[in-house]
Design a protein around this motif. Structure first.
Motif, short mmCIF file in Angstrom:
data_model
loop_
_atom_site.label_atom_id
_atom_site.label_comp_id
_atom_site.label_asym_id
_atom_site.label_seq_id
_atom_site.Cartn_x
_atom_site.Cartn_y
_atom_site.Cartn_z
N GLN A 222 0.79 -1.14 0.05
CA GLN A 222 -0.15 -0.07 -0.11
C GLN A 222 0.93 1.23 0.06
O GLN A 222 0.45 2.47 -0.55
CB GLN A 222 -0.96 0.00 1.21
N GLY A 223 2.19 1.20 0.55
CA GLY A 223 2.57 2.37 0.89
C GLY A 223 4.03 2.53 -0.06
O GLY A 223 4.69 3.67 0.01
N ALA A 224 4.27 1.66 -0.92
CA ALA A 224 5.28 1.86 -1.81
C ALA A 224 5.26 2.91 -2.88
O ALA A 224 4.06 2.95 -3.52
CB ALA A 224 5.81 0.76 -2.38
N LEU A 225 6.22 3.55 -3.14
CA LEU A 225 6.05 4.87 -4.14
C LEU A 225 6.95 4.38 -5.34
O LEU A 225 8.15 4.17 -5.14
CB LEU A 225 6.44 6.16 -3.41
N TYR A 226 6.44 4.64 -6.52
CA TYR A 226 7.29 4.08 -7.56
C TYR A 226 7.47 5.32 -8.72
O TYR A 226 6.59 6.29 -8.84
CB TYR A 226 6.69 2.97 -8.47
N LEU A 227 8.44 5.06 -9.47
CA LEU A 227 8.62 6.04 -10.83
C LEU A 227 9.07 5.33 -11.85
O LEU A 227 9.58 3.99 -11.78
CB LEU A 227 9.75 7.33 -10.43
N ASP A 228 9.01 5.91 -13.11
CA ASP A 228 9.50 5.36 -14.20
C ASP A 228 10.65 6.23 -14.59
O ASP A 228 10.62 7.35 -14.56
CB ASP A 228 8.65 5.35 -15.44
N LEU A 229 12.00 5.55 -14.63
CA LEU A 229 13.05 6.24 -14.94
C LEU A 229 13.67 6.09 -16.40
O LEU A 229 13.93 4.84 -17.13
CB LEU A 229 14.36 5.69 -14.11
N LEU A 230 13.70 7.13 -17.41
CA LEU A 230 14.21 6.88 -18.66
C LEU A 230 15.62 7.78 -18.79
O LEU A 230 15.88 8.96 -18.25
CB LEU A 230 13.11 7.96 -19.41
N MET A 231 16.36 7.11 -19.22
CA MET A 231 17.84 7.18 -19.19
C MET A 231 18.32 7.53 -20.89
O MET A 231 18.03 6.28 -21.57
CB MET A 231 18.70 6.38 -18.39
N PRO A 232 19.19 8.14 -21.08
CA PRO A 232 19.86 8.30 -22.47
C PRO A 232 20.83 7.21 -22.71
O PRO A 232 21.39 7.09 -21.65
CB PRO A 232 20.57 9.80 -22.65
N THR A 233 20.95 6.71 -23.67
CA THR A 233 21.73 5.46 -24.06
C THR A 233 22.30 5.65 -25.49
O THR A 233 21.63 6.07 -26.20
CB THR A 233 21.16 4.03 -23.88
N PRO A 234 23.69 5.60 -25.70
CA PRO A 234 24.56 5.37 -24.62
C PRO A 234 24.94 6.21 -23.59
O PRO A 234 24.35 7.57 -23.67
CB PRO A 234 25.94 5.29 -25.36
N LYS A 235 25.26 5.91 -22.63
CA LYS A 235 25.34 6.89 -21.30
C LYS A 235 26.07 8.03 -21.60
O LYS A 235 27.22 8.03 -22.21
CB LYS A 235 26.11 6.23 -20.23
N PRO A 236 25.78 9.32 -21.42
CA PRO A 236 26.68 10.72 -21.86
C PRO A 236 27.75 10.57 -21.13
O PRO A 236 27.87 9.95 -20.15
CB PRO A 236 25.65 11.84 -21.51
#
Length: 299
Positions: free
Chosen positions: A30-44
């Motif tokens: 009930q209490g977990a908080l989530y996000l979606d993480l978008l990362m550029p690839t290849p890594k800068p």
């Protein structure tokens, strides 16, 4: 998961869901908080600036997945930004200030994990639409304010941001006209009618917290907004300028809350049509936030 766009400098790696916090006193389901993480690839080569995206929906609806539309968070990620689409508690789950507690926990989490994800902790911005815009503006104007930090995760890290983009958002709940539908929405958000929650509504009003030294803002609003009156944006801009704040004010003539001239249409289904060519990135491309610090160029 990888996403690509033609003729862009990066592809995008999507990691979802990522847990950024936990509501105290609740079981994990009930209490977990989530996000979606978008990362550029290849890594800068250099650490990248990060942006937190906050969805709209009247603080009672909506979902972080709205940020996955190609012209939202992926558009920033393909230009070298790390973007976090954040879920925050709805008013049916908890009244204000739970929502801003969650947002600030997400910002702190990004800083706490900056080295793991190639983020520059000194370059974190926040962007939101409608209800999400109010939360973005509040986060930007209340850095380190203890009563709004909450206890949802990553204690000891700063929740300050270095730039904010705010679209179609209320800035002052005490001057917002109280129509019937707004009473229903706002009474749920604040846990009671305006006559009994005036101080809480003031606390939630970004305009009330504007001070010298707030980060750069971009404010976007339609003159025919039927949900959040245009004068809410005007008041926020006046307050920022009165404190020598850096602000870009994009006035969308004849445009409604959906940032279109036709009130019955959904938010734009093609890149930038909802803002009639007005992009949301400029405050995320300021010297010291991107240019010269990470080579990020938004085209």
């Amino acid at each position: 998961m990888l996403m690509t766009m033609p003729e862009r400098p990066y592809a995008v790696e999507l990691r979802s869901p990522v847990r950024y916090g936990m509501v105290p006193g609740l079981p994990v389901w009930q209490g977990a908080l989530y996000l979606d993480l978008l990362m550029p690839t290849p890594k800068p080569v250099r650490r990248a600036p990060a942006v937190v995206y906050l969805h709209g929906g009247g603080w009672r609806d909506g979902d972080r997945s709205h940020g996955l539309y190609p012209w939202h968070s992926p558009h920033l990620a393909v230009h070298g930004f790390v973007v976090a689409n954040v879920s925050y508690r709805m008013s049916g789950q908890a009244p204000f200030p739970a929502q801003i507690h969650d947002v600030k926990a997400a910002i702190r989490w990004l800083r706490a994990n900056a080295s793991d994800y190639g983020i520059d902790p000194d370059r974190i911005g926040v962007w939101g639409d409608s209800a999400g815009g109010q939360l973005a503006a509040l986060a930007a104007t209340t850095a380190e304010r203890a009563d709004l930090e909450g206890e949802c995760g990553s204690p000891g890290w700063s929740s300050a941001v270095q730039a904010a983009v705010v679209r179609c958002a209320p800035s002052n709940f005490l001057t917002l006209p109280q129509e019937d539908w707004q009473d229903e929405v706002l009474d749920a958000l604040f846990g009671g009618p305006s006559t009994k929650t005036a101080e809480l509504r003031r606390l939630a009003s970004p305009e009330a917290h504007v001070r010298t030294g707030v980060p750069p803002f971009q404010v976007v609003h339609g003159t025919e907004d039927e949900t959040v009156p245009f004068d809410q944006a005007e008041a926020m801009v006046r307050a920022l300028r009165a404190h020598d704040g850096e602000v870009e004010f994009h006035v969308m003539e004849g445009v409604h809350h959906n940032l279109r001239t036709d009130v019955d249409l959904p938010w734009g289904s093609e890149p930038w049509t909802e803002a009639r060519g007005c992009r949301h990135e400029p405050n995320f491309a300021k010297p010291g936030f991107t240019d010269g610090r990470g080579g990020v160029s938004v085209a």
